[in-house]
Design an enzyme around this catalytic site. Structure first.
Site, PDB file in Angstrom:
ATOM      1  CD  GLU A 178      37.210 -17.614  29.154  1.00  0.00           C
ATOM      2  OE1 GLU A 178      37.387 -16.972  29.577  1.00  0.00           O
ATOM      3  OE2 GLU A 178      36.394 -17.758  27.743  1.00  0.00           O
ATOM      4  CE  LYS A 220      34.485 -17.569  30.174  1.00  0.00           C
ATOM      5  NZ  LYS A 220      33.690 -16.342  30.136  1.00  0.00           N
TER       6      LYS A 220
HETATM    7  P1  13P Z   1      30.994 -16.871  25.851  1.00  0.00           P
HETATM    8  O1  13P Z   1      30.192 -17.627  26.643  1.00  0.00           O
HETATM    9  O2  13P Z   1      30.883 -16.080  24.482  1.00  0.00           O
HETATM   10  O3  13P Z   1      31.878 -18.343  24.808  1.00  0.00           O
HETATM   11  O4  13P Z   1      31.713 -16.043  25.987  1.00  0.00           O
HETATM   12  C1  13P Z   1      31.875 -16.238  27.183  1.00  0.00           C
HETATM   13  C2  13P Z   1      34.085 -15.505  27.697  1.00  0.00           C
HETATM   14  O5  13P Z   1      34.927 -15.985  27.580  1.00  0.00           O
HETATM   15  C3  13P Z   1      33.355 -13.995  27.726  1.00  0.00           C
HETATM   16  O6  13P Z   1      34.608 -13.631  29.305  1.00  0.00           O
END
Ligand code: 13P
Length: 340
Positions: A178, A220
């Site tokens: 991510e 992500k």
């Molecule tokens: P949000 O969808 O609130 O941005 O959170 C994503 C996240 O990184 C949690 O795993």
């Protein structure tokens, strides 16, 4: 099972057309902030009650393939003596775990952050795996300013993400990678595009250097959007077009799934943007889905208010949001569906 077939079967269960991931991995300070908005105290019991409510939502597995849990949740059991992992598995939802330890400033790269948690990671992962977690998540954040992210910031963050992903795969756990480009700031959508492209380019370069098998990971990312203080909002069509163009330039086709974070978009915005992305992404090599926390949970928290008598309506709210996002994965969501 061999490491390779473990990775393969987790990807097969996690990356499914029309399904997405529920992020329920808020750290203690973040969940406290979310609870404060509905005047609920962040106690261990309240956190368990809330996450149990979400995971026991009837039919959750129709639209949700995986759930990202916070470490505390792995060790919790419900009043009926069931572990949260058991509940997820019974719902047909693959349990995963957030393994990073949050961010600190990156020295000599003013304005950039770096995520901690690599030391001892293999041992922690082995322990989570023994408890039943099959995938992991690690988040790096990038602030946009005139000078950020710096090249040092991008290179160092990418290196950390790649090292984390390599450790996960060595243990048969699928890494969710991510790199979140933050919404904060008054920058244009063009600037977000430029930064997101550069960030993902460095991330995939590092993944390649560290021999991470792209077939067994999930990306992500954040969508390409203007800063939240930029004077005019962008339409879903422009966001979708820019997000897709950027992804085509940066993400190899070997990656099976791209599951967006919501990053502070409203639930409706996030769903609509995801829908446009899928409607435009005819021949994309990856599945384009969601891994939302806020955009799935906001209506749930509002409906729940910390009261046991509200559990059923709160679960309906989660079911509805998951269903609408599932439709968005197929490009078949319409705003009218919000009223159903
Ligand atoms: P949000 O969808 O609130 O941005 O959170 C994503 C996240 O990184 C949690 O795993």
């Amino acid at each position: 099972m061999s490491i390779q077939s473990e990775l393969q079967s987790t990807i097969a269960d996690l990356v499914v057309k029309g399904k997405g991931i529920l992020a329920a991995d808020e750290s203690h300070p973040t969940i406290a902030k979310r609870f404060k908005e509905i005047n609920v105290e962040s106690t261990e019991q309240n956190r368990l009650d809330y996450r149990e409510l979400m995971l026991t939502t009837p039919g959750l597995g129709e639209f949700i393939s995986g759930v990202i849990l916070f470490e505390e949740t792995l060790g919790q059991t419900t009043a009926e003596g069931k572990s949260m992992l058991q509940i997820a598995t019974e719902q047909g939802v693959v349990p995963g775990i957030k393994v990073d330890k949050g961010t600190v400033p990156l020295l000599n790269a003013s304005g950039d952050m770096i995520t901690e948690g690599l030391d001892g990671l293999a041992d922690r992962l082995a322990n989570y795996k023994e408890k039943g977690a099959r995938f992991a998540k690690w988040r790096e954040v990038y602030t946009i300013s005139a000078h950020n992210p710096t090249q040092l910031g991008m290179d160092t963050n990418a290196e950390v993400l790649a090292r984390y992903a390599a450790v996960c795969q060595s243990l048969g756990m699928v890494p969710i990678v991510e790199p979140e480009v933050l919404l904060d700031g008054d920058h244009t959508i063009a600037r977000c595009f430029e930064v997101t492209e550069a960030v993902q380019h460095t991330v995939f370069h590092a993944l390649h250097k560290h021999r991470v098998q792209l077939e067994y990971m999930v990306l992500k990312p954040s969508m390409v959007v203007p800063g939240k203080d930029f004077p005019s909002a962008a339409g879903a069509e422009e966001i979708a077009e820019k997000t897709l163009t950027q992804l085509y330039r940066s993400v190899p086709g070997a990656v099976p799934g791209i599951n967006f974070l919501s990053g502070g978009q409203t639930p409706e915005e996030a769903t609509q943007n995801l829908n446009f992305i899928n409607a435009m992404a005819d021949n994309a090599p990856w599945l384009l889905s969601f891994s939302f926390a806020r955009a799935l949970q906001e209506p749930v928290l509002q409906a729940w208010q910390g009261r046991p008598e509200n559990i059923a309506v709160a679960q309906k709210a989660l079911y509805k949001r998951a269903k609408l996002n599932s439709a968005a994965c197929l490009g078949s969501y319409t705003v009218e569906m919000e009223k159903e």
